[in-house]
Motif scaffolding. Structure first.
Motif, PDB file in Angstrom:
ATOM      1  N   LEU A   1       0.821  -1.206   0.000  1.00 41.29           N
ATOM      2  CA  LEU A   1       0.000   0.000   0.000  1.00 41.29           C
ATOM      3  C   LEU A   1       0.858   1.260   0.000  1.00 41.29           C
ATOM      4  O   LEU A   1       0.500   2.276  -0.606  1.00 41.29           O
ATOM      5  N   SER A   2       2.011   1.213   0.661  1.00 36.86           N
ATOM      6  CA  SER A   2       2.912   2.368   0.672  1.00 36.86           C
ATOM      7  C   SER A   2       3.508   2.627  -0.699  1.00 36.86           C
ATOM      8  O   SER A   2       3.889   3.760  -1.017  1.00 36.86           O
ATOM      9  N   LEU A   3       3.588   1.590  -1.526  1.00 36.96           N
ATOM     10  CA  LEU A   3       4.191   1.722  -2.851  1.00 36.96           C
ATOM     11  C   LEU A   3       3.191   2.150  -3.912  1.00 36.96           C
ATOM     12  O   LEU A   3       3.568   2.820  -4.880  1.00 36.96           O
ATOM     13  N   VAL A   4       1.906   1.738  -3.743  1.00 34.49           N
ATOM     14  CA  VAL A   4       0.932   1.999  -4.818  1.00 34.49           C
ATOM     15  C   VAL A   4      -0.090   3.069  -4.469  1.00 34.49           C
ATOM     16  O   VAL A   4      -0.774   3.581  -5.364  1.00 34.49           O
ATOM     17  N   GLY A   5      -0.248   3.423  -3.195  1.00 35.32           N
ATOM     18  CA  GLY A   5      -1.193   4.463  -2.807  1.00 35.32           C
ATOM     19  C   GLY A   5      -2.594   3.941  -2.525  1.00 35.32           C
ATOM     20  O   GLY A   5      -2.947   2.817  -2.886  1.00 35.32           O
ATOM     21  N   ASP A   6      -3.402   4.780  -1.893  1.00 38.97           N
ATOM     22  CA  ASP A   6      -4.719   4.368  -1.423  1.00 38.97           C
ATOM     23  C   ASP A   6      -5.698   4.008  -2.533  1.00 38.97           C
ATOM     24  O   ASP A   6      -6.470   3.057  -2.405  1.00 38.97           O
TER      25      ASP A   6
ATOM     26  N   ILE B   1      -7.361  -3.302  -4.998  1.00 38.19           N
ATOM     27  CA  ILE B   1      -6.825  -4.652  -4.814  1.00 38.19           C
ATOM     28  C   ILE B   1      -7.286  -5.259  -3.489  1.00 38.19           C
ATOM     29  O   ILE B   1      -7.370  -6.486  -3.365  1.00 38.19           O
ATOM     30  N   HIS B   2      -7.601  -4.432  -2.513  1.00 38.20           N
ATOM     31  CA  HIS B   2      -8.190  -4.909  -1.252  1.00 38.20           C
ATOM     32  C   HIS B   2      -9.556  -5.537  -1.535  1.00 38.20           C
ATOM     33  O   HIS B   2      -9.859  -6.643  -1.061  1.00 38.20           O
ATOM     34  N   ALA B   3     -10.347  -4.832  -2.337  1.00 39.58           N
ATOM     35  CA  ALA B   3     -11.670  -5.359  -2.688  1.00 39.58           C
ATOM     36  C   ALA B   3     -11.552  -6.639  -3.511  1.00 39.58           C
ATOM     37  O   ALA B   3     -12.297  -7.609  -3.298  1.00 39.58           O
ATOM     38  N   ALA B   4     -10.616  -6.663  -4.444  1.00 40.59           N
ATOM     39  CA  ALA B   4     -10.444  -7.866  -5.272  1.00 40.59           C
ATOM     40  C   ALA B   4     -10.067  -9.062  -4.406  1.00 40.59           C
ATOM     41  O   ALA B   4     -10.611 -10.167  -4.566  1.00 40.59           O
ATOM     42  N   LEU B   5      -9.142  -8.861  -3.475  1.00 40.69           N
ATOM     43  CA  LEU B   5      -8.712  -9.951  -2.604  1.00 40.69           C
ATOM     44  C   LEU B   5      -9.877 -10.534  -1.823  1.00 40.69           C
ATOM     45  O   LEU B   5     -10.027 -11.763  -1.714  1.00 40.69           O
ATOM     46  N   LEU B   6     -10.726  -9.670  -1.270  1.00 42.08           N
ATOM     47  CA  LEU B   6     -11.785 -10.117  -0.377  1.00 42.08           C
ATOM     48  C   LEU B   6     -13.022 -10.623  -1.113  1.00 42.08           C
ATOM     49  O   LEU B   6     -13.865 -11.292  -0.501  1.00 42.08           O
ATOM     50  N   LEU B   7     -13.139 -10.342  -2.404  1.00 36.96           N
ATOM     51  CA  LEU B   7     -14.333 -10.767  -3.142  1.00 36.96           C
ATOM     52  C   LEU B   7     -14.053 -11.849  -4.189  1.00 36.96           C
ATOM     53  O   LEU B   7     -14.987 -12.333  -4.820  1.00 36.96           O
TER      54      LEU B   7
ATOM     55  N   LEU C   1     -12.029  -5.926 -13.333  1.00 35.87           N
ATOM     56  CA  LEU C   1     -10.932  -5.404 -12.514  1.00 35.87           C
ATOM     57  C   LEU C   1      -9.974  -4.608 -13.397  1.00 35.87           C
ATOM     58  O   LEU C   1      -9.366  -5.159 -14.320  1.00 35.87           O
ATOM     59  N   ALA C   2      -9.890  -3.311 -13.135  1.00 36.55           N
ATOM     60  CA  ALA C   2      -8.991  -2.427 -13.871  1.00 36.55           C
ATOM     61  C   ALA C   2      -7.755  -2.164 -13.017  1.00 36.55           C
ATOM     62  O   ALA C   2      -7.860  -1.612 -11.925  1.00 36.55           O
ATOM     63  N   LEU C   3      -6.590  -2.567 -13.515  1.00 34.02           N
ATOM     64  CA  LEU C   3      -5.340  -2.395 -12.774  1.00 34.02           C
ATOM     65  C   LEU C   3      -4.322  -1.622 -13.607  1.00 34.02           C
ATOM     66  O   LEU C   3      -3.167  -2.005 -13.737  1.00 34.02           O
TER      67      LEU C   3
ATOM     68  N   ALA D   1     -10.125   0.405 -10.884  1.00 34.29           N
ATOM     69  CA  ALA D   1     -11.515   0.288 -10.453  1.00 34.29           C
ATOM     70  C   ALA D   1     -11.878  -1.185 -10.391  1.00 34.29           C
ATOM     71  O   ALA D   1     -11.179  -2.049 -10.926  1.00 34.29           O
ATOM     72  N   ILE D   2     -12.990  -1.473  -9.723  1.00 30.71           N
ATOM     73  CA  ILE D   2     -13.467  -2.852  -9.624  1.00 30.71           C
ATOM     74  C   ILE D   2     -14.984  -2.848  -9.573  1.00 30.71           C
ATOM     75  O   ILE D   2     -15.608  -1.938  -9.007  1.00 30.71           O
ATOM     76  N   SER D   3     -15.580  -3.854 -10.178  1.00 31.21           N
ATOM     77  CA  SER D   3     -17.023  -4.045 -10.145  1.00 31.21           C
ATOM     78  C   SER D   3     -17.278  -5.538 -10.016  1.00 31.21           C
ATOM     79  O   SER D   3     -16.653  -6.337 -10.723  1.00 31.21           O
ATOM     80  N   VAL D   4     -18.180  -5.923  -9.102  1.00 36.61           N
ATOM     81  CA  VAL D   4     -18.430  -7.340  -8.828  1.00 36.61           C
ATOM     82  C   VAL D   4     -19.927  -7.597  -8.824  1.00 36.61           C
ATOM     83  O   VAL D   4     -20.695  -6.844  -8.210  1.00 36.61           O
ATOM     84  N   ARG D   5     -20.320  -8.666  -9.508  1.00 35.17           N
ATOM     85  CA  ARG D   5     -21.712  -9.111  -9.498  1.00 35.17           C
ATOM     86  C   ARG D   5     -21.748 -10.572  -9.060  1.00 35.17           C
ATOM     87  O   ARG D   5     -20.989 -11.397  -9.573  1.00 35.17           O
TER      88      ARG D   5
END
Length: 572
Positions: free
Chosen positions: A392-397, A403-409, A539-541, A565-569
């Motif tokens: 997180l320190s390298l890529v910013g909030d 990526i936090h959302a992607a990991l958890l979903l 997932l847009a990275l 960005a991320i979108s999940v259905r």
């Protein structure tokens, strides 16, 4: 033949048994509460039964030199001195609601890895227990304790333990650890322990002096290799694992670097341990996770629940940072293609020939998604950087939240590192406490040589042997409470969705590998199918996906226009 028991154990009517395997010794006696008692030797084993009680100091006097019990549950003062008799049966497990703890199924696992010494400013089990209600409210369902086996010195990561069954005293007593486990289970949080069985630490390990046959001629990267082909050695570690489960009511283990547990066979010990653990009904599921850099599905096929999936972290890190030093190099050619492969099949390396990087792993797409423990970073990847930088320190909030959302979903089992649930940027540098100036200098030089060879900037690198290295690793309290609250709210929302919509899908069974396309070079459209529905993720990275996913259950940014960005259905 009945297996011999290592260490001190209560029997009946105030009598205790004391046993040690010391095949190189000529004489062994027990020194209990200041009184010496002769021990009987047979086939390298030395034994005695005598009257004793909890809380007595004891040592094994081996050829005239007093040694601690390698299976000690506690020490009087440090790893060099006498051990203490401990009776785990006296602890009250009833507490305030976890007396009949039935555990949690593995498909519910949302793991938080913690290091007890740096998890709170106090660095104790008791202080860590105070944070459990907050974690439970966010949706954390499992704590993974970094190793707590006692090591020499005051602070360290824990991977240099020498008394495998004794909790490190800086964290608290054995009963303090039991109280932590009870408190976690009262909050509905399972507790697993990171257990190191592939080597001992370099300081305070006396086994070689009286049992040189405990070791093999092939070293590990961290110390002498262990002779797992010997029944006495396998018994030592199997009894240690079962003891942690039964004396501390743990819910399982993360087993460190099992590729270095070598016994001259197809990991006979690992299968033996699996069967020994599953042979008993403890009234709760016991979860077994391996770290295995070989990327093989064999142990999971045999019955282990999951493995740490460093592939996810490594390809994500290379894709987002462009770093290709060290172990990141093998993912440098096309990290986004590797990322797509990992999303579709669980891991990036499945035996493909990667040219100069060679082949690694075997196909694993047949495994359930829960068999892959995915993380955006762990203690390893953070701590093996000069300054302990989090991703997180390298890529910013903005990128970090995506990526936090992607990991958890995603359907894989997610694991966070302490503070990640609140967006912490606190570093986690390497730290240890060697016994003298000579060893401290050796550690400092070794770290600078290793990390300097990878091209890192070593200016202002924290002293790995200084107490501030561990102090700076504590992520709580957050320096910006408002920002931490926003991150906590995001974590809570994501885990509420996971618990309510994704876990029920996991239980219907998956229908095969995921389907992952790349609308743009740095964008992904993924679908994971289940008998009961599907998880779809845009997932847009680094580049937009190109169109928005309609009727989404969760969105962060606009996947049609935003580079991150991320979108999940979720359909059922």
């Amino acid at each position: 033949m009945t297996e011999r028991t290592w260490g001190a154990r209560p029997l009946q009517d105030g009598r205790w048994g004391f046993d040690i395997w010391a095949p190189a010794a000529k004489t062994v006696s027990l020194v209990l509460d200041g009184q010496e008692r002769a021990m009987t030797g047979t086939d390298g084993w030395w034994s005695v039964q005598t009257s004793a009680a909890p809380g007595l100091a004891y040592s094994f006097r081996i050829d005239g030199t007093d040694r601690p019990d390698p299976a000690a549950r506690a020490q009087v003062n440090g790893v060099d001195g006498p051990s203490l008799t401990v009776d785990a049966g006296g602890f009250d497990w009833r507490g305030d609601g976890a007396g009949d703890w039935a555990g949690r199924p593995f498909d519910e696992a949302v793991i938080l890895e913690i290091h007890v010494g740096s998890f709170t400013p106090e660095g104790t089990f008791a202080a860590a227990a105070q944070r459990l209600p907050e974690l439970a409210s966010l949706g954390i369902t499992m704590i993974e304790l970094m190793p707590v086996s006692q090591f020499q010195g005051r602070w360290g990561w824990g991977y240099d333990g020498v008394l495998i069954r004794a909790p490190h005293p800086a964290y608290g007593t054995p009963d303090d650890m039991r109280a932590f486990v009870r408190a976690a289970q009262e909050q509905g949080i399972a507790v697993i322990l990171d257990l190191v069985m592939n080597h001992f630490g370099p300081f305070g390990n006396y086994i070689p002096s009286y049992a040189p046959d405990f070791y093999s001629s092939v070293p590990t990267p961290w110390g002498d290799g262990i002779a797992f082909e010997r029944a006495e050695v396998r018994g030592f570690f199997r009894q240690a694992a079962l003891g942690w489960l039964d004396e501390y009511r743990l819910d399982g283990f993360r087993l460190d670097a099992v590729h270095q547990i070598r016994d001259g066979s197809e990991q006979h010990f690992m299968h033996e341990l699996l069967h020994a653990i599953h042979a008993a009904d403890r009234g709760r599921p016991i979860h077994l996770i391996c770290e295995d850099e070989r990327n093989l599905p064999d142990l999971r096929d045999a019955g282990y629940d999951a493995e740490w999936n460093d592939d996810w972290h490594n390809v994500l890190h290379v894709a987002l940072t462009g770093e290709t030093q060290g172990y990141y190099e093998r993912y440098g050619d096309d990290p986004f293609a590797d990322l797509a492969h990992t999303m579709a099949r669980g891991q990036a390396d499945e035996g493909q020939d990667k040219g100069d990087h060679g082949a690694r792993g075997a196909p694993a797409g047949h495994l359930p998604w829960t068999a892959f423990i995915n993380s955006n970073h762990t203690h390893d990847q953070i701590g093996n950087r000069p300054h302990g930088d989090r991703l997180l320190s390298l890529v910013g909030d903005d990128t970090g939240r995506v990526i936090h959302a992607a990991l958890l979903l995603m359907p894989f089992t997610p694991m966070l590192f302490q503070g990640e649930e609140i967006g912490s940027t606190a570093p986690f540098p390497f730290f240890c406490d060697p016994p003298d100036d000579r060893m401290r200098d050796a550690v400092r030089k070794g770290r600078r040589k290793e990390l300097g060879a990878l091209g890192y900037d070593l200016s202002d690198m924290p002293d790995p042997c200084g107490p501030t290295a561990m102090d700076m690793a504590c992520p709580y309290p957050a320096p910006d409470p408002d920002r931490a609250a926003r991150w906590a709210a995001l974590t809570r929302d994501l885990l509420t969705l996971r618990r309510g919509r994704i876990v029920p899908l996991l239980r219907t069974g998956d229908t095969g590998p995921g389907e992952v396309s790349r609308p743009c070079a740095k964008a992904f459209r993924a679908r994971w199918g289940f008998a009961g529905g599907a998880i779809e993720m845009d997932l847009a990275l680094g580049s937009p996906v190109g169109e928005a996913l309609d009727r989404a259950d969760f969105t962060l940014g606009n996947t049609a226009t935003d580079p991150f960005a991320i979108s999940v259905r979720i359909t059922a």
